[in-house]
Design a protein around this motif. Structure first.
Motif, PDB file in Angstrom:
ATOM      1  N   LYS A 100      -6.339  -4.251  15.561  1.00 19.30           N
ATOM      2  CA  LYS A 100      -7.258  -4.607  14.484  1.00 19.30           C
ATOM      3  C   LYS A 100      -8.396  -3.604  14.300  1.00 19.30           C
ATOM      4  CE  LYS A 100      -6.106  -9.446  14.406  1.00 19.30           C
ATOM      5  NZ  LYS A 100      -5.281  -9.696  15.544  1.00 19.30           N
ATOM      6  N   SER A 141      -2.736 -11.282   0.075  1.00 26.86           N
ATOM      7  CA  SER A 141      -3.630 -10.182  -0.308  1.00 26.86           C
ATOM      8  C   SER A 141      -3.175  -8.824   0.223  1.00 26.86           C
ATOM      9  CB  SER A 141      -5.055 -10.463   0.169  1.00 26.86           C
ATOM     10  OG  SER A 141      -5.092 -10.505   1.585  1.00 26.86           O
ATOM     11  N   ALA A 142      -2.315  -8.805   1.229  1.00 25.48           N
ATOM     12  CA  ALA A 142      -1.810  -7.560   1.826  1.00 25.48           C
ATOM     13  C   ALA A 142      -2.953  -6.584   2.099  1.00 25.48           C
ATOM     14  CB  ALA A 142      -0.743  -6.918   0.957  1.00 25.48           C
ATOM     15  N   LYS A 143      -3.922  -7.028   2.858  1.00 25.17           N
ATOM     16  CA  LYS A 143      -5.144  -6.270   3.126  1.00 25.17           C
ATOM     17  C   LYS A 143      -4.948  -5.248   4.251  1.00 25.17           C
ATOM     18  CE  LYS A 143      -9.703  -7.220   4.975  1.00 25.17           C
ATOM     19  NZ  LYS A 143     -10.528  -8.288   5.529  1.00 25.17           N
ATOM     20  N   LEU A 144      -5.398  -4.006   4.004  1.00 19.35           N
ATOM     21  CA  LEU A 144      -5.394  -2.974   5.039  1.00 19.35           C
ATOM     22  C   LEU A 144      -6.528  -3.286   6.007  1.00 19.35           C
ATOM     23  CD1 LEU A 144      -4.272  -0.216   6.056  1.00 19.35           C
ATOM     24  CD2 LEU A 144      -6.024   0.864   4.625  1.00 19.35           C
ATOM     25  N   ILE A 145      -6.217  -3.519   7.288  1.00 20.59           N
ATOM     26  CA  ILE A 145      -7.268  -3.867   8.246  1.00 20.59           C
ATOM     27  C   ILE A 145      -7.595  -2.735   9.209  1.00 20.59           C
ATOM     28  CG2 ILE A 145      -6.843  -6.351   8.113  1.00 20.59           C
ATOM     29  CD1 ILE A 145      -5.420  -6.111  10.840  1.00 20.59           C
ATOM     30  N   TYR A 175       1.382  -9.131  10.635  1.00 19.64           N
ATOM     31  CA  TYR A 175       0.868  -7.776  10.447  1.00 19.64           C
ATOM     32  C   TYR A 175       2.011  -6.768  10.427  1.00 19.64           C
ATOM     33  CZ  TYR A 175      -3.415 -10.112  11.827  1.00 19.64           C
ATOM     34  OH  TYR A 175      -4.470 -10.982  11.892  1.00 19.64           O
ATOM     35  N   GLY A 220       0.844  -1.188   0.000  1.00 17.91           N
ATOM     36  CA  GLY A 220       0.000   0.000   0.000  1.00 17.91           C
ATOM     37  C   GLY A 220       0.875   1.232   0.000  1.00 17.91           C
ATOM     38  N   TRP A 246      -1.630  -3.504   8.194  1.00 20.36           N
ATOM     39  CA  TRP A 246      -1.886  -4.409   7.080  1.00 20.36           C
ATOM     40  C   TRP A 246      -1.641  -5.848   7.491  1.00 20.36           C
ATOM     41  CZ3 TRP A 246       0.725   0.172   6.339  1.00 20.36           C
ATOM     42  CH2 TRP A 246       0.223   1.042   5.377  1.00 20.36           C
ATOM     43  N   GLU A 247      -2.453  -6.764   6.959  1.00 19.57           N
ATOM     44  CA  GLU A 247      -2.103  -8.175   6.967  1.00 19.57           C
ATOM     45  C   GLU A 247      -1.032  -8.339   5.900  1.00 19.57           C
ATOM     46  OE1 GLU A 247      -5.740 -11.013   8.129  1.00 19.57           O
ATOM     47  OE2 GLU A 247      -6.018  -9.963   6.223  1.00 19.57           O
ATOM     48  N   THR A 248      -0.058  -9.198   6.137  1.00 16.76           N
ATOM     49  CA  THR A 248       1.047  -9.315   5.174  1.00 16.76           C
ATOM     50  C   THR A 248       1.020 -10.643   4.427  1.00 16.76           C
ATOM     51  OG1 THR A 248       2.550 -10.145   6.875  1.00 16.76           O
ATOM     52  CG2 THR A 248       2.532  -7.758   6.485  1.00 16.76           C
ATOM     53  N   ASN A 249      -0.168 -11.233   4.309  1.00 16.48           N
ATOM     54  CA  ASN A 249      -0.286 -12.454   3.508  1.00 16.48           C
ATOM     55  C   ASN A 249      -0.347 -12.095   2.031  1.00 16.48           C
ATOM     56  OD1 ASN A 249      -2.865 -11.427   3.196  1.00 16.48           O
ATOM     57  ND2 ASN A 249      -3.815 -12.906   4.566  1.00 16.48           N
TER      58      ASN A 249
END
Length: 168
Positions: free
Chosen positions: A154, A112-116, A94, A77, A107-110
């Protein structure tokens, strides 16, 4: 470990370099166009790189993950402003960041690198810096001026805030 990471200039460009120490060879030179801040994950499998790029008085800052074993580079991101804190969670799942305007991003760092989490930290944003994660990985600790705050990683909810006059 067997790898060394550093930020250094290459051809007058700020660059993150990764060396494989056991083989004395350069594995990566990555320039994101700004001043990079590399950070190893706790297990050492990834390097997060936040780069601070100033363009016409506006900072546009990319964050990427580099998988040290596969060589894969993943864009996570970006953030605005100047970096005030940048930390991995204890389990490496994270990545948390706070900028100079007091915006917390996690961010989750899997894959998908999703902003949580994306939350403004309150009424005195210029003073907040991130100390780090709790050992459980559920909370973040911030400090600034004469205050400390514990924040749910979170949700961004402030769990408690203390001033110097309070008993810690």
């Amino acid at each position: 470990g067997h790898r060394l990471v550093a930020d250094r200039p290459v051809n007058n460009q700020p660059t993150v370099s990764l060396w494989k120490v056991s083989k004395s060879r350069l594995a990566l030179n990555l320039s994101l166009g700004g001043y990079p801040v590399p950070l190893w994950s706790p297990v050492g499998l990834k390097i997060a790189i936040a780069s601070q790029v100033k363009m016409q008085d506006i900072f546009q800052n990319p964050i990427v993950l580099y998988a040290s074993h596969s060589g894969e580079i993943q864009e996570v991101g970006e953030f605005d402003g100047i970096l005030r804190g940048f930390h991995w969670s204890p389990d490496g799942r994270y990545l948390a960041l706070i900028n100079q305007s007091g915006k917390l991003m996690v961010w989750e760092t899997n894959e998908s690198a999703k902003l949580i989490t994306s939350k403004e930290m309150g009424d005195k944003p210029h003073v907040w810096s991130m100390s780090g994660w709790s050992p459980s990985g559920n909370s973040l600790l911030f400090y600034g001026g004469n205050e400390m705050a514990k924040v749910d990683a979170k949700t961004g909810r402030v769990e408690w805030k203390r001033t110097h006059s309070d008993s810690w």
